[in-house]
Write an enzyme that holds these catalytic residues in place. Structure first.
Site, mmCIF file in Angstrom:
data_model
loop_
_atom_site.group_PDB
_atom_site.id
_atom_site.type_symbol
_atom_site.label_atom_id
_atom_site.label_comp_id
_atom_site.label_asym_id
_atom_site.label_seq_id
_atom_site.Cartn_x
_atom_site.Cartn_y
_atom_site.Cartn_z
ATOM 1 N N HIS A 139 12.201 2.377 -0.319
ATOM 2 C CA HIS A 139 11.336 3.571 -0.319
ATOM 3 C C HIS A 139 11.307 4.217 1.068
ATOM 4 O O HIS A 139 11.390 5.439 1.205
ATOM 5 C CB HIS A 139 9.895 3.177 -0.690
ATOM 6 C CG HIS A 139 9.680 2.996 -2.167
ATOM 7 N ND1 HIS A 139 8.450 2.752 -2.714
ATOM 8 C CD2 HIS A 139 10.537 3.028 -3.202
ATOM 9 C CE1 HIS A 139 8.565 2.637 -4.038
ATOM 10 N NE2 HIS A 139 9.823 2.802 -4.352
ATOM 11 N N PHE A 199 0.870 -1.178 0.000
ATOM 12 C CA PHE A 199 0.000 0.000 0.000
ATOM 13 C C PHE A 199 0.905 1.225 0.000
ATOM 14 O O PHE A 199 1.774 1.352 0.854
ATOM 15 C CB PHE A 199 -0.870 0.044 1.264
ATOM 16 C CG PHE A 199 -1.609 1.354 1.447
ATOM 17 C CD1 PHE A 199 -2.958 1.442 1.147
ATOM 18 C CD2 PHE A 199 -0.959 2.503 1.902
ATOM 19 C CE1 PHE A 199 -3.649 2.649 1.293
ATOM 20 C CE2 PHE A 199 -1.635 3.707 2.043
ATOM 21 C CZ PHE A 199 -2.973 3.780 1.739
ATOM 22 N N GLU A 200 0.685 2.092 -0.972
ATOM 23 C CA GLU A 200 1.377 3.382 -0.942
ATOM 24 C C GLU A 200 0.472 4.392 -1.605
ATOM 25 O O GLU A 200 -0.102 4.094 -2.662
ATOM 26 C CB GLU A 200 2.676 3.335 -1.766
ATOM 27 C CG GLU A 200 3.834 2.668 -1.090
ATOM 28 C CD GLU A 200 5.127 2.700 -1.925
ATOM 29 O OE1 GLU A 200 6.202 2.765 -1.330
ATOM 30 O OE2 GLU A 200 5.050 2.655 -3.157
ATOM 31 N N ILE A 201 0.319 5.541 -1.001
ATOM 32 C CA ILE A 201 -0.271 6.681 -1.712
ATOM 33 C C ILE A 201 0.780 7.772 -1.578
ATOM 34 O O ILE A 201 1.090 8.197 -0.452
ATOM 35 C CB ILE A 201 -1.619 7.125 -1.107
ATOM 36 C CG1 ILE A 201 -2.609 5.953 -1.110
ATOM 37 C CG2 ILE A 201 -2.193 8.315 -1.899
ATOM 38 C CD1 ILE A 201 -3.973 6.286 -0.537
#
Ligand code: GDP
Ligand code: MN
Length: 401
Positions: free
Chosen positions: A334, A297-299
């Site tokens: 990241h 999950f990444e926004i």
């Protein structure tokens, strides 16, 4: 009944009630600990939920608990402040997948559309190093009213580069295999981690976009999202948003922190003075505590990945070869970059997004964050359980665990 009898009767009742409550408490604590152990054991031992059978975990698995509790734990509460440009952000939903992932892709898309995107219509982009089949494309398009694009990943962004010493890489795979590390001997998994670390945001289809939401097969969203998270990032000067923070498997990143320290020494100008190093290290940067944001999950804002600091960082790490000699994941890469190069206030915990990947779930806890109806079970949320790095994140940000 005499007064004396009535007294002993009352005392007995109290003793019975006391033992009942005591046993109930004991049972609850035991259940929570047992679930914790199973969830982590399952995640570390099995690649994904689809490979975890109920026989593996026993009949009362975490997953089945969540499904059973769906109906009973719906909650509603106040909405957060309305963002300024509802639904208009320069953003896309990014999905890396194989043709064989189709069923899991459809399941995740349905969850994202139902809980968020049917109101906003953000475009989907699906990427693969092979052409998607007609069947795949047609099925995916039928899941959304929004636009869908299918992209082929350039070979140079995907496959193990020639300058990697294959004998050394093989030795690395065998070492991890001997340790029973998940995906130990998979080269394609390593290609995927390297692509997600350094290349997805360079794909031609993603060039028009700044913000992205990463989606993976077989994930579940649990809360009706009442606002646009892309707008939230933009309106609040946030760059990287997550829902789950946990510890990485140490064996997959044995020399990563050494490389990061070298980079920090060589390029001190990229380290933000108000960074989040305390999320990554418990001793001022000497060693890595393995904490990372779980990148399935990444926004986030792709301009950060496209920027100078991250470009240099990725190139530096790539040349160390750790994506292939070890099994560096895109999540620690990241996370380390976001924690070191950004102001810590540019990170954002999307507490109000209930989410599950494999056997790990984040379900909103505090009433203030329950912005819609959530169908997850809050008791099962990883947030303050073993292996969660959320307490460290809180301590880093607010000084409180
Ligand atoms: P995990 O979440 O770490 O257990 O790994 P996954 O198997 O879920 O892989 C992460 C993401 O990369 C998912 O979106 C997968 O569909 C995708 N993926 C993994 N391996 C490959 C591959 O070889 N090719 C493509 N196109 N996608 C892959
Ligand atoms: Mn996954």
């Amino acid at each position: 009944m005499t007064i004396a009898n009535a007294f002993t009767f009352g005392v007995r009742i109290r003793i019975v009630v006391f033992f009942f409550c005591f046993n109930a408490l004991l049972y609850m604590s035991f259940s929570i600990l047992r679930d914790d152990w199973r969830r982590l054991a399952a995640y570390h031992l099995y690649p994904s939920t689809s490979n975890v059978t109920s026989d593996d975990l026993g009949s009362d698995t975490v997953t089945s608990n969540i499904v059973e509790n769906v109906a009973s734990s719906a909650v509603t509460s106040n909405l957060p402040p309305k963002p300024q440009f509802e639904g208009k952000a320069n953003a896309t939903l990014v999905f890396l997948a194989r043709n064989s992932d189709l069923q899991g892709v459809l399941r995740s898309m349905e969850s994202v559309e139902t809980h968020f995107n049917h109101k906003y219509g953000y475009p989907w982009i699906l990427l693969n190093e092979e052409e998607f089949t007609e069947e795949f494309q047609e099925s995916v398009k039928s899941k959304t009213n929004a636009s869908v694009q299918f992209g082929l990943i350039p070979s140079r962004h995907w496959y193990q580069p020639d300058w990697i010493d294959e004998a050394k890489a093989e030795q690395g795979r065998n070492t991890l295999k001997a340790w029973n590390v998940i995906y130990a001997d998979s080269v394609s998994y390593r290609n995927m981690c390297r692509f997600n670390s350094g290349f997805f945001f360079h794909h031609p289809l993603l060039q028009p976009y700044r913000y992205y939401w990463r989606i993976e097969p077989d994930v579940d969203y649990f809360c009706q999202l009442q606002y646009d998270p892309f707008d939230y990032l933009k309106d609040n000067n946030k760059t990287y948003g997550f829902t789950i923070a946990i510890e990485e498997l140490e064996k997959t990143v044995s020399t990563l922190w050494q490389a990061v320290k070298e980079f920090m020494e060589q390029y001190p100008e990229y380290i933000h003075p108000n960074n989040a190093l305390a999320f990554l290290s418990d001793n001022g940067g000497e060693t890595y505590n393995l904490c990372h944001f779980w990148s399935n999950f990444e926004i986030a804002d792709m301009d950060f990945w496209r920027g100078e600091a991250y470009t240099k960082f990725f190139e530096f790490l790539d040349l160390k070869g750790g994506f292939y000699y070890e099994r560096w994941g895109d999540a620690p890469i990241h996370s380390i970059a976001a924690a070191l190069f950004l102001d810590k206030n540019e990170l954002h915990f999307f507490n109000d997004i209930g989410y599950q990947h494999s056997n790990i779930v984040h379900c909103p806890q505090q009433p203030a964050f329950l912005t819609g109806s959530c169908t997850c079970n809050r008791v099962l949320s990883i947030d303050y359980r073993r292996y969660s790095c959320l307490p460290r994140y809180n301590k880093m940000l607010n000084g409180k665990w």
